[in-house]
Design a protein around this motif. Structure first.
Motif, short mmCIF file in Angstrom:
data_model
loop_
_atom_site.label_atom_id
_atom_site.label_comp_id
_atom_site.label_asym_id
_atom_site.label_seq_id
_atom_site.Cartn_x
_atom_site.Cartn_y
_atom_site.Cartn_z
N VAL A 98 0.86 -1.18 0.00
CA VAL A 98 0.00 0.00 0.00
C VAL A 98 0.89 1.23 0.00
N GLU A 99 0.65 2.11 -0.97
CA GLU A 99 1.44 3.33 -1.05
C GLU A 99 0.59 4.48 -0.51
N ASN A 100 1.09 5.72 -0.68
CA ASN A 100 0.32 6.83 -0.11
C ASN A 100 -1.05 6.95 -0.77
N HIS A 101 -1.98 7.54 -0.05
CA HIS A 101 -3.37 7.72 -0.49
C HIS A 101 -4.05 6.37 -0.79
N LEU A 102 -3.67 5.34 -0.05
CA LEU A 102 -4.34 4.04 -0.10
C LEU A 102 -4.22 3.34 -1.46
N GLN A 103 -3.31 3.83 -2.30
CA GLN A 103 -3.06 3.15 -3.58
C GLN A 103 -2.42 1.78 -3.28
N THR A 104 -3.00 0.73 -3.82
CA THR A 104 -2.49 -0.61 -3.51
C THR A 104 -1.94 -1.26 -4.77
N VAL A 105 -0.71 -1.75 -4.68
CA VAL A 105 -0.06 -2.39 -5.81
C VAL A 105 -0.03 -3.89 -5.57
N ILE A 106 -0.53 -4.65 -6.56
CA ILE A 106 -0.52 -6.12 -6.47
C ILE A 106 0.38 -6.61 -7.59
N ARG A 107 1.49 -7.29 -7.21
CA ARG A 107 2.45 -7.68 -8.22
C ARG A 107 2.71 -9.18 -8.17
N SER A 108 2.79 -9.80 -9.35
CA SER A 108 3.09 -11.23 -9.42
C SER A 108 3.75 -11.46 -10.77
N GLY A 109 5.00 -11.96 -10.75
CA GLY A 109 5.71 -12.14 -12.03
C GLY A 109 5.82 -10.82 -12.75
N ASN A 110 5.42 -10.80 -14.04
CA ASN A 110 5.51 -9.58 -14.84
C ASN A 110 4.21 -8.78 -14.81
N SER A 111 3.33 -9.17 -13.93
CA SER A 111 2.00 -8.54 -13.91
C SER A 111 1.89 -7.59 -12.72
N GLU A 112 1.35 -6.40 -12.96
CA GLU A 112 1.19 -5.44 -11.85
C GLU A 112 -0.16 -4.74 -11.95
N PHE A 113 -0.91 -4.78 -10.89
CA PHE A 113 -2.20 -4.10 -10.81
C PHE A 113 -2.14 -2.98 -9.78
N ASN A 114 -2.81 -1.89 -10.07
CA ASN A 114 -2.98 -0.83 -9.08
C ASN A 114 -4.46 -0.72 -8.74
N LEU A 115 -4.79 -0.86 -7.46
CA LEU A 115 -6.19 -0.74 -7.04
C LEU A 115 -6.32 0.41 -6.05
N ASN A 116 -7.43 1.12 -6.14
CA ASN A 116 -7.69 2.16 -5.13
C ASN A 116 -8.25 1.47 -3.90
N GLY A 117 -7.59 1.63 -2.77
CA GLY A 117 -8.06 1.01 -1.53
C GLY A 117 -8.95 1.96 -0.74
N LEU A 118 -9.55 1.43 0.31
CA LEU A 118 -10.35 2.23 1.24
C LEU A 118 -9.72 2.12 2.63
#
Length: 378
Positions: A98-118
């Protein structure tokens, strides 16, 4: 927050807590899954305010690292997207941070997702339950008791109390009863209790169905804690909370006949298959009624007649028939539901007349009973 976790364990926990996440809700944060990471591991929580499920993934298990916690913390992520993402990640390890402002990074292998958290602080807290009065029951027995009763709960909200299963604990015995006022299922078993407490509560059928799906098939004991308005089931790394239904469950003991005029013993599987075949022509219109009549030489006739379709007649050999001759009609669906829950090769059916409820139970086993009200056709 930052941790690295085995994908399979994450997927399993997400699937478990998803069972409590509502598809529609007036409380938007409940459409999310709460993740909390600390030194001990990662806890995931889903809730719809009726049911809450917490699944815990320990940092270490059997001397193997399951989760590497780099920085503790908490976040709530949109359940629908998060569950789809983790299922489709490419490699066995997943990094969530979780980065600032609840930005959440989900990483696996070469794949990366950014989700807005609460903000996890906004998520409702799980009920706090005093664990003074605990009783235990093996998982496989608990699942059997749910399966053998929950199908008989009412699906109509006109009497909400009947949409639940009545659980009574007395004298070291658990008795589960469900009825929709046309049929009744009862199952009882000895349990381990610490105190000599007695309870009489009603657990929503929906909660018990979900619980049964999550529990593994094993005979490890599940701990059960009952309070005024909640029940908590504790299994290994799993907490399952359900609210209880309010109100008094009807006294069903009056429904169960104590005497009988006719007793019939038949083989469960053979009888079930005969009812199933008879119901093929009885599905239209009048809630699939089949007729049951006793003919000579210990033979039972199962028949069904739908004028615009046709009729079916089948004879089933009984190993014993005692008492008066009888003709009775009942719902094929109710009978099949009941027969599928009965363990044992032979069943005893006790009748007290053509328009009175009748009882089905396994031969020489008093721990389970099914009751069905007949249908007037004759």
């Amino acid at each position: 927050m930052k941790f690295i976790i085995q994908r399979d364990r994450l997927v399993q926990s997400v699937q478990d807590v998803m069972k409590a996440v509502p598809s529609r809700t007036t409380i938007p944060i409940l459409t999310g899954i709460k993740l909390v990471a600390n030194e001990e591991g990662v806890a995931l929580t889903g809730s719809d305010s009726d049911i809450s499920i917490e699944s815990f993934i320990p940092a270490q298990e059997n001397d193997q690292e399951v989760v590497e916690i780099i920085q503790p913390g908490a976040i709530v992520l949109q359940a629908k997207f998060f569950s789809e993402i983790v299922k489709k990640l490419p490699t066995d390890l997943v990094e969530i941070r979780v980065e600032n402002h609840l930005q959440t990074v989900i990483r696996s292998g070469n794949s990366e997702f950014n989700l807005n958290g609460l903000d996890a602080e906004e998520y409702p807290h799980l009920p706090q339950i005093e664990e003074d009065n605990i009783f235990k029951i093996p998982t496989d027995l608990l699942k059997a008791m749910i399966r053998q009763t929950v199908f008989a709960v009412s699906t109509s909200e006109t009497r909400p109390i009947l949409t639940g299963v009545n659980w009574k604990v007395e004298n070291g015995e658990l008795i589960c009863i469900a009825t929709d006022s046309h049929r009744l299922a009862l199952r009882k078993a000895r349990i381990e209790t610490i105190a000599e407490d007695s309870y009489n509560v009603v657990i929503p059928g929906k909660s018990l169905n979900e619980l049964s799906k999550i529990l593994d098939d094993q005979n490890e004991p599940v701990e059960i804690v009952i309070t005024e308005n909640q029940v908590l089931f504790k299994a290994e790394n799993l907490l399952f909370f359900s609210r209880l239904l309010e109100g008094n469950y009807p006294d069903t003991s009056r429904l169960i006949p104590t005497d009988s005029k006719t007793e019939v013993v038949v083989q469960t599987k053979e009888f079930l298959q005969a009812i199933d075949r008879a119901s093929l022509l009885a599905r239209e219109g009048r809630n699939n009624v089949v007729k049951f009549s006793i003919i000579e030489n210990n033979v039972v006739e199962i028949s069904s007649n739908t004028p615009e379709i046709g009729n079916v007649v089948e004879e089933v050999q009984s190993s014993s028939i005692e008492g008066e001759d009888l003709k009775i009609s009942f719902s094929a669906k109710f009978m099949m539901d009941a027969l599928k829950t009965l363990e044992g090769t032979d069943i005893n059916i006790s009748f007290t007349g053509a328009m009175r409820p009748f009882i089905i139970k396994p031969l020489n086993d008093d721990s389970i009973l099914q009751l069905i009200l007949p249908v007037r056709t004759y």
